[in-house]
Scaffold this motif. Structure first.
Motif, mmCIF file in Angstrom:
data_model
loop_
_atom_site.group_PDB
_atom_site.id
_atom_site.type_symbol
_atom_site.label_atom_id
_atom_site.label_comp_id
_atom_site.label_asym_id
_atom_site.label_seq_id
_atom_site.Cartn_x
_atom_site.Cartn_y
_atom_site.Cartn_z
ATOM 1 N N GLU A 35 0.805 -1.224 0.000
ATOM 2 C CA GLU A 35 0.000 0.000 0.000
ATOM 3 C C GLU A 35 0.838 1.274 0.000
ATOM 4 O O GLU A 35 0.289 2.376 -0.069
ATOM 5 N N ILE A 36 2.132 1.152 0.080
ATOM 6 C CA ILE A 36 2.988 2.325 0.273
ATOM 7 C C ILE A 36 2.778 3.381 -0.802
ATOM 8 O O ILE A 36 2.519 4.559 -0.505
ATOM 9 N N ALA A 37 2.892 2.993 -2.065
ATOM 10 C CA ALA A 37 2.839 3.982 -3.142
ATOM 11 C C ALA A 37 1.487 4.683 -3.218
ATOM 12 O O ALA A 37 1.423 5.904 -3.423
ATOM 13 N N VAL A 38 0.393 3.928 -3.043
ATOM 14 C CA VAL A 38 -0.926 4.532 -3.192
ATOM 15 C C VAL A 38 -1.310 5.362 -1.962
ATOM 16 O O VAL A 38 -1.915 6.433 -2.087
ATOM 17 N N ALA A 39 -0.978 4.906 -0.772
ATOM 18 C CA ALA A 39 -1.313 5.668 0.429
ATOM 19 C C ALA A 39 -0.528 6.974 0.487
ATOM 20 O O ALA A 39 -1.028 7.992 0.982
ATOM 21 N N ALA A 40 0.689 6.965 -0.041
ATOM 22 C CA ALA A 40 1.538 8.166 -0.005
ATOM 23 C C ALA A 40 1.002 9.282 -0.888
ATOM 24 O O ALA A 40 1.463 10.418 -0.779
ATOM 25 N N CYS A 41 0.033 8.985 -1.751
ATOM 26 C CA CYS A 41 -0.562 10.031 -2.590
ATOM 27 C C CYS A 41 -1.333 11.048 -1.756
ATOM 28 O O CYS A 41 -1.555 12.175 -2.211
ATOM 29 N N ASP A 42 -1.762 10.662 -0.551
ATOM 30 C CA ASP A 42 -2.564 11.549 0.291
ATOM 31 C C ASP A 42 -2.024 11.742 1.701
ATOM 32 O O ASP A 42 -2.280 12.774 2.310
ATOM 33 N N MET A 43 -1.327 10.758 2.226
ATOM 34 C CA MET A 43 -1.054 10.723 3.658
ATOM 35 C C MET A 43 0.431 10.621 3.969
ATOM 36 O O MET A 43 1.173 9.977 3.228
ATOM 37 N N PRO A 44 0.862 11.226 5.060
ATOM 38 C CA PRO A 44 2.243 10.997 5.518
ATOM 39 C C PRO A 44 2.376 9.562 6.022
ATOM 40 O O PRO A 44 1.543 9.092 6.791
ATOM 41 N N LEU A 45 3.421 8.878 5.580
ATOM 42 C CA LEU A 45 3.684 7.517 6.033
ATOM 43 C C LEU A 45 4.874 7.537 6.988
ATOM 44 O O LEU A 45 5.827 8.300 6.791
ATOM 45 N N CYS A 46 4.824 6.696 7.986
ATOM 46 C CA CYS A 46 5.916 6.633 8.952
ATOM 47 C C CYS A 46 5.818 5.300 9.681
ATOM 48 O O CYS A 46 5.050 4.411 9.288
ATOM 49 N N PHE A 47 6.592 5.165 10.732
ATOM 50 C CA PHE A 47 6.584 3.940 11.526
ATOM 51 C C PHE A 47 6.253 4.287 12.971
ATOM 52 O O PHE A 47 6.684 5.320 13.494
ATOM 53 N N ALA A 48 5.473 3.425 13.599
ATOM 54 C CA ALA A 48 5.144 3.573 15.014
ATOM 55 C C ALA A 48 5.659 2.343 15.746
ATOM 56 O O ALA A 48 5.414 1.214 15.317
ATOM 57 N N LYS A 49 6.364 2.569 16.819
ATOM 58 C CA LYS A 49 6.971 1.459 17.548
ATOM 59 C C LYS A 49 5.999 0.900 18.568
ATOM 60 O O LYS A 49 5.431 1.637 19.382
ATOM 61 N N ASP A 50 5.796 -0.409 18.515
ATOM 62 C CA ASP A 50 4.938 -1.092 19.470
ATOM 63 C C ASP A 50 5.664 -1.187 20.808
ATOM 64 O O ASP A 50 6.735 -1.793 20.900
ATOM 65 N N GLY A 51 5.085 -0.580 21.830
ATOM 66 C CA GLY A 51 5.731 -0.555 23.130
ATOM 67 C C GLY A 51 5.888 -1.926 23.757
ATOM 68 O O GLY A 51 6.781 -2.138 24.578
ATOM 69 N N GLY A 52 5.019 -2.872 23.378
ATOM 70 C CA GLY A 52 5.086 -4.199 23.968
ATOM 71 C C GLY A 52 6.096 -5.114 23.293
ATOM 72 O O GLY A 52 6.815 -5.855 23.965
ATOM 73 N N THR A 53 6.148 -5.055 21.957
ATOM 74 C CA THR A 53 7.013 -5.970 21.204
ATOM 75 C C THR A 53 8.289 -5.316 20.696
ATOM 76 O O THR A 53 9.241 -6.009 20.343
ATOM 77 N N GLY A 54 8.288 -3.986 20.634
ATOM 78 C CA GLY A 54 9.437 -3.287 20.053
ATOM 79 C C GLY A 54 9.432 -3.312 18.539
ATOM 80 O O GLY A 54 10.333 -2.777 17.901
ATOM 81 N N ARG A 55 8.395 -3.889 17.954
ATOM 82 C CA ARG A 55 8.294 -3.994 16.495
ATOM 83 C C ARG A 55 7.824 -2.672 15.903
ATOM 84 O O ARG A 55 6.994 -1.975 16.483
#
Length: 238
Positions: A35-55
């Motif tokens: 979904e990266i290419a299509v979602a980036a047409c409208d929205m900022p993409l980034c990463f959120a770190k899961d506090g429980g797993t560190g993923r």
């Protein structure tokens, strides 16, 4: 969000799915790698770190500290609706139709496509179930992508701050983006490896999508003309 319950033709015979109403109340959407290419047409993409797993989870921002700015009374106003938003009312389940629902989700009600007809699940239920399974696989691919970026030290904190007209500030914490300086400093072997599995292209799109923060600000100000904000990225804290 309410606890999911198994889709039961006997109990949910009148329930319908209105895809255009999906996303209300959701400020952030988890993304699959595809979904990266299509979602980036409208929205900022980034990463959120899961506090429980560190993923690290790949996500799209759809709000600035409030409600979804793309979901309105007239539907979802974006080039692309993330699959996690479209399918947000549903979960995979064992037995029966193989689908569970969140009865409180805005997309479920008296309008839209039928989930049950003649006492049995409609073909739409099978389509939704298959879409959920594909999304699970795509999200797993996004996790692998994030792990590759983390391995090469290509993720850095993305420090955002919202400044309101009354001078109050609100920080959006816990987000990470592509470290373009680290990307430029990769050695040849790493560049080739990331290029061959299309990770290099994905990194470039994610990095460029940060500029969609301005689109979110414009949408916010259009929806809240009396509560305009300035959204910006704080300097790097190296």
């Amino acid at each position: 969000m309410s606890p999911p319950v198994a889709l039961d033709p006997a109990r949910h015979g009148a329930l319908r799915f209105d895809a255009a109403a999906a996303g209300r109340g959701r400020a952030i959407a988890q993304l699959g790698r595809g979904e990266i290419a299509v979602a980036a047409c409208d929205m900022p993409l980034c990463f959120a770190k899961d506090g429980g797993t560190g993923r690290f989870n790949l996500v799209a921002l759809m709000a600035l500290g409030g409600d979804n700015l793309f979901a309105g009374a007239g539907g979802f106003h974006a080039t692309y609706m993330p699959q996690a938003v479209l399918l947000g009312a549903f979960r995979l389940a064992e037995g029966g139709s193989g689908l569970a629902i969140d009865p409180a989700d805005a997309s479920l009600g008296a309008r839209g496509a039928a989930l049950v007809e003649g006492g049995a699940a409609t073909p739409l239920v099978l389509e939704l179930r298959d879409a959920l399974r594909r999304l699970v696989e795509d999200v797993a691919a996004a996790h692998a992508l994030a792990e590759a970026f983390a391995k090469h030290r290509l993720l850095r904190p993305w420090r955002l701050v919202l400044r309101r007209a009354d001078a109050r500030e609100h920080a959006l914490d816990g987000l990470y983006t592509i470290d373009e300086e680290a990307l430029a400093a990769l050695d040849a072997a790493a560049v080739v490896a990331l290029h061959r599995d299309a990770s290099l292209a994905a990194a470039a799109v994610i990095a460029a999508s940060r500029h969609q923060l301005e689109r979110l600000r414009q949408l916010h100000d259009a929806a809240h003309p009396d509560a305009r904000i300035v959204a910006g990225e704080l300097p790097r804290d190296d």
